[in-house]
Motif scaffolding. Structure first.
Motif, PDB file in Angstrom:
ATOM      1  N   GLU A 102       0.831  -1.205   0.000  1.00 20.33           N
ATOM      2  CA  GLU A 102       0.000   0.000   0.000  1.00 20.33           C
ATOM      3  C   GLU A 102       0.867   1.256   0.000  1.00 20.33           C
ATOM      4  N   ARG A 103       1.960   1.224   0.754  1.00 18.91           N
ATOM      5  CA  ARG A 103       2.863   2.376   0.763  1.00 18.91           C
ATOM      6  C   ARG A 103       3.503   2.581  -0.602  1.00 18.91           C
ATOM      7  N   ALA A 104       3.899   1.475  -1.264  1.00 18.44           N
ATOM      8  CA  ALA A 104       4.488   1.589  -2.598  1.00 18.44           C
ATOM      9  C   ALA A 104       3.472   2.145  -3.591  1.00 18.44           C
ATOM     10  N   ARG A 105       2.220   1.675  -3.462  1.00 19.81           N
ATOM     11  CA  ARG A 105       1.184   2.184  -4.370  1.00 19.81           C
ATOM     12  C   ARG A 105       0.960   3.677  -4.174  1.00 19.81           C
ATOM     13  N   ARG A 106       0.931   4.111  -2.918  1.00 23.22           N
ATOM     14  CA  ARG A 106       0.740   5.534  -2.649  1.00 23.22           C
ATOM     15  C   ARG A 106       1.906   6.356  -3.180  1.00 23.22           C
ATOM     16  N   ALA A 107       3.129   5.807  -3.070  1.00 14.93           N
ATOM     17  CA  ALA A 107       4.289   6.519  -3.604  1.00 14.93           C
ATOM     18  C   ALA A 107       4.189   6.655  -5.116  1.00 14.93           C
ATOM     19  N   VAL A 114       1.419   6.635  -6.882  1.00 11.27           N
ATOM     20  CA  VAL A 114       0.334   7.587  -7.174  1.00 11.27           C
ATOM     21  C   VAL A 114       0.828   9.018  -6.984  1.00 11.27           C
ATOM     22  N   THR A 115       1.581   9.247  -5.910  1.00 13.21           N
ATOM     23  CA  THR A 115       2.108  10.590  -5.666  1.00 13.21           C
ATOM     24  C   THR A 115       3.058  11.026  -6.777  1.00 13.21           C
ATOM     25  N   GLU A 116       3.919  10.106  -7.213  1.00  9.59           N
ATOM     26  CA  GLU A 116       4.855  10.428  -8.298  1.00  9.59           C
ATOM     27  C   GLU A 116       4.106  10.718  -9.591  1.00  9.59           C
ATOM     28  N   ALA A 117       3.092   9.892  -9.884  1.00  7.88           N
ATOM     29  CA  ALA A 117       2.310  10.121 -11.099  1.00  7.88           C
ATOM     30  C   ALA A 117       1.570  11.458 -11.046  1.00  7.88           C
ATOM     31  N   GLU A 118       1.028  11.786  -9.890  1.00 12.04           N
ATOM     32  CA  GLU A 118       0.348  13.074  -9.746  1.00 12.04           C
ATOM     33  C   GLU A 118       1.335  14.226  -9.905  1.00 12.04           C
ATOM     34  N   GLY A 119       2.569  14.031  -9.425  1.00 13.80           N
ATOM     35  CA  GLY A 119       3.589  15.073  -9.602  1.00 13.80           C
ATOM     36  C   GLY A 119       3.937  15.279 -11.069  1.00 13.80           C
ATOM     37  N   ARG A 120       4.099  14.157 -11.796  1.00 10.05           N
ATOM     38  CA  ARG A 120       4.389  14.291 -13.233  1.00 10.05           C
ATOM     39  C   ARG A 120       3.216  14.943 -13.958  1.00 10.05           C
ATOM     40  N   LYS A 121       2.019  14.554 -13.592  1.00 11.26           N
ATOM     41  CA  LYS A 121       0.839  15.160 -14.219  1.00 11.26           C
ATOM     42  C   LYS A 121       0.803  16.663 -13.959  1.00 11.26           C
ATOM     43  N   ARG A 122       1.099  17.050 -12.720  1.00  4.92           N
ATOM     44  CA  ARG A 122       1.086  18.465 -12.384  1.00  4.92           C
ATOM     45  C   ARG A 122       2.167  19.223 -13.144  1.00  4.92           C
ATOM     46  N   ALA A 123       3.341  18.578 -13.313  1.00  9.58           N
ATOM     47  CA  ALA A 123       4.415  19.227 -14.068  1.00  9.58           C
ATOM     48  C   ALA A 123       4.004  19.446 -15.518  1.00  9.58           C
TER      49      ALA A 123
END
Length: 293
Positions: free
Chosen positions: A187-192, A194-203
């Motif tokens: 679950e922690r890996a999945r959240r990481a 998701v966070t990375e993907a959201e960061g790339r999307k925001r960039a």
């Protein structure tokens, strides 16, 4: 006085006084604040004495039980239970209670602590069997409330009040612990991720916003240049309308002179060859300037 001088009447009086003293001693009962006394007469319940001074019938009534009404704590107990998702857990519980009606406790139950412990174990197994493991872990307060309510309904017939129930710990076997730890890491890996993907999307969104802003600014600049060009064209058209063909020829000759000047100012160009038409442009421009002046 000598014993031989005591008359028979005096002996009776002394015996009567002793009997009265003994009757008072046996008939008056002082009960502490933390206790209640159960009085029997010929083996049957006669009364329950509360704190303070109480009177009973000497030689007929006797205090059969002295019951403490202070709050008690059962020793912590552990019982195994299986959740609704088939996980074996070991639950450690503790119960606090006090006796409110000693006449019920004395005559209806022999071992209060053992009876309460057995009842708690059954309630815990029953309630945990209705819940999944995650619910047991997250809703411990609700489980405690349910256990206390069910236990209170059972022990009410024993003259007992359950003041508090606690779940001290919920233990799992090693296999279940390892599986939960693996699930937690996943679950922690999945959240990481998701966070990375959201960061790339925001960039990407910010980059697109920047390009859009640049395009808007370029469009504004082009619009301003177009407006300026249109204004200049309007001025030239107005000059042509007023001065006729000479004004148009003057503008054309002036543009030709500007173009030749830009060619001559280029880097690395030491020699500029001008065509004959270029010289005519200079001549026409000067001629028209003289004519205008």
């Amino acid at each position: 006085m000598p014993l031989e001088t005591i008359s028979g009447g005096n002996i009776v009086l002394l015996a009567l006084a002793g009997f009265i003293a003994l009757a008072v001693f046996l008939g008056v009962r002082i009960v502490p604040q933390s206790e209640k006394h159960v009085v029997e007469r010929f083996g049957r319940l006669r009364a329950v004495l509360g704190p303070g001074i109480n009177f009973i019938v000497p030689f007929l009534d006797r205090v059969a039980h002295r019951i403490s009404i202070l709050e008690r704590q059962l020793p912590s107990t552990r019982q195994d239970a299986i959740t609704a998702d088939n996980v074996l857990v070991q639950v450690e519980t503790s119960v606090f209670y006090r006796i409110t009606e000693p006449e019920k406790t004395v005559y209806r139950i022999r071992d209060v602590d053992a009876a309460i412990a057995t009842t708690v174990a059954g309630i815990v197994r029953s309630e945990i069997g209705k819940m999944e493991l995650d619910t047991v872990q997250s809703n411990r307060a609700g489980l405690i409330g349910t256990i206390q309510d069910n236990l209170a309904n059972v022990v009410d017939d024993w003259g007992i009040e359950v003041t508090r129930a606690e779940i001290l710990d919920v233990n799992l076997d090693e296999a279940t612990r390892a599986a939960m730890l693996q699930q937690l890491n996943s679950e922690r890996a999945r959240r990481a991720q998701v966070t990375e993907a959201e960061g790339r999307k925001r960039a990407v969104e910010l980059h697109a916003d920047g390009e859009l802003y640049a395009a808007e600014q370029q469009a504004k600049a082009r619009r301003i240049l177009a407006e300026a060009e249109a204004f200049a064209t309007g001025v030239i058209a107005e000059a042509i309308a007023k001065n006729g063909l000479e004004a148009a020829q003057y503008q054309v000759a002036l543009k030709q002179v500007e173009a030749i000047s830009e060619v001559a100012s280029g880097n690395g160009k030491q020699t500029v060859i001008l065509p004959a038409a270029a010289l005519e442009a200079f001549t026409n421009a000067f001629t028209l300037m003289k004519g205008r002046s």
